[in-house]
Scaffold this motif. Structure first.
Motif, PDB file in Angstrom:
ATOM      1  N   GLN A   8       0.832  -1.202   0.000  1.00 36.00           N
ATOM      2  CA  GLN A   8       0.000   0.000   0.000  1.00 36.00           C
ATOM      3  C   GLN A   8       0.868   1.253   0.000  1.00 36.00           C
ATOM      4  O   GLN A   8       0.586   2.220  -0.715  1.00 36.00           O
ATOM      5  CB  GLN A   8      -0.942  -0.007   1.204  1.00 36.00           C
ATOM      6  N   ALA A   9       1.946   1.233   0.776  1.00 30.53           N
ATOM      7  CA  ALA A   9       2.851   2.392   0.833  1.00 30.53           C
ATOM      8  C   ALA A   9       3.546   2.609  -0.505  1.00 30.53           C
ATOM      9  O   ALA A   9       3.728   3.765  -0.938  1.00 30.53           O
ATOM     10  CB  ALA A   9       3.877   2.195   1.946  1.00 30.53           C
ATOM     11  N   ILE A  10       3.924   1.540  -1.175  1.00 29.17           N
ATOM     12  CA  ILE A  10       4.563   1.655  -2.485  1.00 29.17           C
ATOM     13  C   ILE A  10       3.589   2.261  -3.486  1.00 29.17           C
ATOM     14  O   ILE A  10       3.937   3.184  -4.237  1.00 29.17           O
ATOM     15  CB  ILE A  10       5.094   0.277  -2.954  1.00 29.17           C
ATOM     16  N   ARG A  11       2.359   1.787  -3.502  1.00 31.18           N
ATOM     17  CA  ARG A  11       1.355   2.331  -4.432  1.00 31.18           C
ATOM     18  C   ARG A  11       1.061   3.800  -4.131  1.00 31.18           C
ATOM     19  O   ARG A  11       0.926   4.621  -5.040  1.00 31.18           O
ATOM     20  CB  ARG A  11       0.082   1.497  -4.371  1.00 31.18           C
ATOM     21  N   LYS A  12       0.979   4.129  -2.858  1.00 34.82           N
ATOM     22  CA  LYS A  12       0.730   5.520  -2.471  1.00 34.82           C
ATOM     23  C   LYS A  12       1.893   6.417  -2.916  1.00 34.82           C
ATOM     24  O   LYS A  12       1.678   7.515  -3.441  1.00 34.82           O
ATOM     25  CB  LYS A  12       0.538   5.609  -0.954  1.00 34.82           C
ATOM     26  N   SER A  13       3.110   5.946  -2.732  1.00 30.95           N
ATOM     27  CA  SER A  13       4.287   6.711  -3.162  1.00 30.95           C
ATOM     28  C   SER A  13       4.278   6.915  -4.669  1.00 30.95           C
ATOM     29  O   SER A  13       4.621   7.996  -5.156  1.00 30.95           O
ATOM     30  CB  SER A  13       5.577   5.990  -2.760  1.00 30.95           C
ATOM     31  N   LEU A  14       3.878   5.904  -5.414  1.00 29.98           N
ATOM     32  CA  LEU A  14       3.835   6.021  -6.872  1.00 29.98           C
ATOM     33  C   LEU A  14       2.800   7.053  -7.310  1.00 29.98           C
ATOM     34  O   LEU A  14       3.078   7.878  -8.182  1.00 29.98           O
ATOM     35  CB  LEU A  14       3.546   4.662  -7.519  1.00 29.98           C
ATOM     36  N   ARG A  15       1.638   7.027  -6.702  1.00 34.15           N
ATOM     37  CA  ARG A  15       0.600   8.017  -7.048  1.00 34.15           C
ATOM     38  C   ARG A  15       1.075   9.433  -6.763  1.00 34.15           C
ATOM     39  O   ARG A  15       0.785  10.362  -7.519  1.00 34.15           O
ATOM     40  CB  ARG A  15      -0.687   7.724  -6.282  1.00 34.15           C
ATOM     41  N   ALA A  16       1.823   9.612  -5.682  1.00 33.82           N
ATOM     42  CA  ALA A  16       2.325  10.938  -5.331  1.00 33.82           C
ATOM     43  C   ALA A  16       3.489  11.355  -6.242  1.00 33.82           C
ATOM     44  O   ALA A  16       3.594  12.517  -6.635  1.00 33.82           O
ATOM     45  CB  ALA A  16       2.773  10.963  -3.872  1.00 33.82           C
ATOM     46  N   ALA A  33       9.379  -2.733  -7.463  1.00 39.05           N
ATOM     47  CA  ALA A  33       9.591  -2.200  -6.114  1.00 39.05           C
ATOM     48  C   ALA A  33       9.319  -3.230  -5.034  1.00 39.05           C
ATOM     49  O   ALA A  33       9.853  -3.122  -3.923  1.00 39.05           O
ATOM     50  CB  ALA A  33       8.714  -0.968  -5.894  1.00 39.05           C
ATOM     51  N   GLU A  34       8.524  -4.236  -5.345  1.00 40.63           N
ATOM     52  CA  GLU A  34       8.188  -5.274  -4.376  1.00 40.63           C
ATOM     53  C   GLU A  34       9.145  -6.467  -4.417  1.00 40.63           C
ATOM     54  O   GLU A  34       8.996  -7.402  -3.641  1.00 40.63           O
ATOM     55  CB  GLU A  34       6.760  -5.771  -4.618  1.00 40.63           C
ATOM     56  N   ARG A  35      10.139  -6.431  -5.278  1.00 41.72           N
ATOM     57  CA  ARG A  35      11.073  -7.556  -5.384  1.00 41.72           C
ATOM     58  C   ARG A  35      11.854  -7.737  -4.087  1.00 41.72           C
ATOM     59  O   ARG A  35      12.066  -6.806  -3.317  1.00 41.72           O
ATOM     60  CB  ARG A  35      12.016  -7.343  -6.556  1.00 41.72           C
ATOM     61  N   ARG A  36      12.272  -8.950  -3.874  1.00 40.23           N
ATOM     62  CA  ARG A  36      12.921  -9.347  -2.622  1.00 40.23           C
ATOM     63  C   ARG A  36      14.125  -8.471  -2.275  1.00 40.23           C
ATOM     64  O   ARG A  36      14.311  -8.095  -1.126  1.00 40.23           O
ATOM     65  CB  ARG A  36      13.339 -10.813  -2.701  1.00 40.23           C
ATOM     66  N   HIS A  37      14.965  -8.124  -3.249  1.00 38.96           N
ATOM     67  CA  HIS A  37      16.168  -7.357  -2.931  1.00 38.96           C
ATOM     68  C   HIS A  37      15.859  -5.909  -2.531  1.00 38.96           C
ATOM     69  O   HIS A  37      16.738  -5.200  -2.073  1.00 38.96           O
ATOM     70  CB  HIS A  37      17.175  -7.401  -4.095  1.00 38.96           C
ATOM     71  N   MET A  38      14.603  -5.490  -2.664  1.00 40.45           N
ATOM     72  CA  MET A  38      14.203  -4.140  -2.265  1.00 40.45           C
ATOM     73  C   MET A  38      13.529  -4.119  -0.889  1.00 40.45           C
ATOM     74  O   MET A  38      13.234  -3.059  -0.360  1.00 40.45           O
ATOM     75  CB  MET A  38      13.216  -3.560  -3.285  1.00 40.45           C
ATOM     76  N   LYS A  39      13.316  -5.274  -0.300  1.00 42.34           N
ATOM     77  CA  LYS A  39      12.488  -5.364   0.915  1.00 42.34           C
ATOM     78  C   LYS A  39      13.049  -4.620   2.118  1.00 42.34           C
ATOM     79  O   LYS A  39      12.300  -4.211   2.985  1.00 42.34           O
ATOM     80  CB  LYS A  39      12.208  -6.813   1.282  1.00 42.34           C
TER      81      LYS A  39
END
Length: 105
Positions: A8-16, A33-39
């Motif tokens: 949800q935070a990733i999607r919110k950041s993208l919209r902003a 952005a949701e890939r394991r190496h970005m966690k």
């Protein structure tokens, strides 16, 4: 909105960050952005890195330059303006030319 708090935070950041991004590009960026190496990164940082990487690989000549033998840094330099133009077209106020884009692709 479905998904984990991180999703949800990733999607919110993208919209902003890029309010005018096309849906197909948005989905690809969120997946990156949701890939394991970005966690371990904050969601907004993972999103920025994924956004820059996606634009560079999909909307510029980056891959062609790599194929011609340019190293990553040189190829990134030559596509920085094109990358920024795509981001600006999506309403993004940030620039990869600011030197904040340090992905491992």
């Amino acid at each position: 909105m479905a998904g984990t708090k991180r999703q949800q935070a990733i999607r919110k950041s993208l919209r902003a960050l890029a309010p005018g991004i096309p849906l197909s590009d948005a989905e690809a960026v969120v997946t990156l952005a949701e890939r394991r190496h970005m966690k371990d990164l904050p969601p907004s940082t993972a999103l920025w890195l994924a956004l820059g990487s996606h634009v560079r690989h999909v909307h510029t000549d980056y891959e062609r330059l790599l194929g011609e033998g340019y190293d990553r840094d040189a190829a990134r330099f030559f596509v920085a303006d094109d990358t920024d133009a795509v981001l600006a077209g999506w309403g993004c106020q940030r620039s990869v030319s600011d030197g904040e884009d340090d992905t491992s692709d």
